[in-house]
Write a protein that holds these residues in place. Structure first.
Motif, PDB file in Angstrom:
ATOM      1  N   VAL A  45      38.533  85.270  51.967  1.00  0.00           N
ATOM      2  CA  VAL A  45      38.249  84.807  50.795  1.00  0.00           C
ATOM      3  C   VAL A  45      40.124  84.693  50.951  1.00  0.00           C
ATOM      4  O   VAL A  45      40.293  83.082  49.716  1.00  0.00           O
ATOM      5  CB  VAL A  45      37.372  85.595  49.611  1.00  0.00           C
ATOM      6  CG1 VAL A  45      38.173  85.166  48.393  1.00  0.00           C
ATOM      7  CG2 VAL A  45      36.287  85.500  50.176  1.00  0.00           C
ATOM      8  N   GLY A  46      40.884  86.023  50.247  1.00  0.00           N
ATOM      9  CA  GLY A  46      41.921  85.340  50.208  1.00  0.00           C
ATOM     10  C   GLY A  46      42.573  84.654  50.977  1.00  0.00           C
ATOM     11  O   GLY A  46      43.596  83.611  50.633  1.00  0.00           O
ATOM     12  N   TRP A  47      42.497  84.170  52.284  1.00  0.00           N
ATOM     13  CA  TRP A  47      43.152  83.584  53.446  1.00  0.00           C
ATOM     14  C   TRP A  47      43.103  82.142  53.243  1.00  0.00           C
ATOM     15  O   TRP A  47      43.648  80.766  53.084  1.00  0.00           O
ATOM     16  CB  TRP A  47      42.825  83.337  54.519  1.00  0.00           C
ATOM     17  CG  TRP A  47      43.748  83.178  55.865  1.00  0.00           C
ATOM     18  CD1 TRP A  47      43.582  82.220  55.810  1.00  0.00           C
ATOM     19  CD2 TRP A  47      44.557  83.588  56.768  1.00  0.00           C
ATOM     20  NE1 TRP A  47      43.847  81.611  57.455  1.00  0.00           N
ATOM     21  CE2 TRP A  47      45.180  82.295  57.101  1.00  0.00           C
ATOM     22  CE3 TRP A  47      45.459  85.110  56.343  1.00  0.00           C
ATOM     23  CZ2 TRP A  47      45.898  82.512  58.517  1.00  0.00           C
ATOM     24  CZ3 TRP A  47      46.270  84.536  57.526  1.00  0.00           C
ATOM     25  CH2 TRP A  47      47.101  83.750  58.312  1.00  0.00           C
ATOM     26  N   CYS A  48      41.802  81.692  52.927  1.00  0.00           N
ATOM     27  CA  CYS A  48      41.069  80.273  52.915  1.00  0.00           C
ATOM     28  C   CYS A  48      41.216  80.336  50.956  1.00  0.00           C
ATOM     29  O   CYS A  48      41.814  78.640  51.421  1.00  0.00           O
ATOM     30  CB  CYS A  48      39.905  80.194  52.962  1.00  0.00           C
ATOM     31  SG  CYS A  48      39.533  80.816  54.601  1.00  0.00           S
ATOM     32  N   LEU A  49      42.112  81.023  50.076  1.00  0.00           N
ATOM     33  CA  LEU A  49      42.140  80.156  49.370  1.00  0.00           C
ATOM     34  C   LEU A  49      42.672  80.787  48.401  1.00  0.00           C
ATOM     35  O   LEU A  49      43.401  80.994  47.518  1.00  0.00           O
ATOM     36  CB  LEU A  49      41.037  81.102  48.528  1.00  0.00           C
ATOM     37  CG  LEU A  49      39.235  80.618  48.067  1.00  0.00           C
ATOM     38  CD1 LEU A  49      38.206  81.064  47.039  1.00  0.00           C
ATOM     39  CD2 LEU A  49      39.027  79.094  47.938  1.00  0.00           C
ATOM     40  N   ALA A  50      44.507  81.155  49.671  1.00  0.00           N
ATOM     41  CA  ALA A  50      45.544  81.883  49.402  1.00  0.00           C
ATOM     42  C   ALA A  50      46.519  80.449  47.909  1.00  0.00           C
ATOM     43  O   ALA A  50      47.151  81.184  47.854  1.00  0.00           O
ATOM     44  CB  ALA A  50      46.217  81.535  50.297  1.00  0.00           C
ATOM     45  N   PRO A  51      45.901  79.351  48.042  1.00  0.00           N
ATOM     46  CA  PRO A  51      46.323  78.642  46.392  1.00  0.00           C
ATOM     47  C   PRO A  51      46.469  78.976  45.651  1.00  0.00           C
ATOM     48  O   PRO A  51      46.623  79.006  44.647  1.00  0.00           O
ATOM     49  CB  PRO A  51      46.568  77.145  47.370  1.00  0.00           C
ATOM     50  CG  PRO A  51      46.232  77.161  48.445  1.00  0.00           C
ATOM     51  CD  PRO A  51      45.293  78.350  48.792  1.00  0.00           C
TER      52      PRO A  51
END
Length: 116
Positions: A45-51
């Motif tokens: 989740v953090g990687w894919c939604l980093a922005p």
């Protein structure tokens, strides 16, 4: 990617005991699976939604997803909430938060506050 991961996690969580035994998520390593899967969920989740998502937000989302899965199990086929599983989900979310926050701090250049 996040939607696929979350869907697989929810479906796997509410699968029958026979299905879980067939894929090896029951038995001796049941607790380990909870920790690893929810740590990985925070990272995904953090990687894919980093922005748009900070590491702590990804961890809270993963923990709430774990609570939802446990409540769904309770509603579908288990007469009680498995609080040990909730605890293991929380431990996994915390581990995933730490990994993601450290990764962002040292490799990506997005500092995260790491307050323990």
């Amino acid at each position: 990617m996040v939607a696929v991961w979350v869907a697989a996690l929810v479906l796997g969580s509410v699968a029958s005991g026979e299905t879980k035994a067939a894929v090896g998520t029951q038995g001796d390593y049941h607790r380990v699976w909870h920790v690893v899967v929810f740590a990985a969920t925070v990272v995904v989740v953090g990687w894919c939604l980093a922005p748009v998502a900070r590491a702590w937000q990804a961890a809270v989302a993963a923990f709430l997803l774990g609570m939802l899965c446990e409540l769904l199990q309770r509603l579908i086929y288990i007469p009680v909430v498995e609080w040990a599983d909730v605890r293991d989900d929380a431990a996994g979310a915390a581990a995933g938060w730490l990994v993601l926050a450290l990764w962002r701090r040292w490799r990506v250049g997005q500092p995260e506050a790491i307050a323990l």
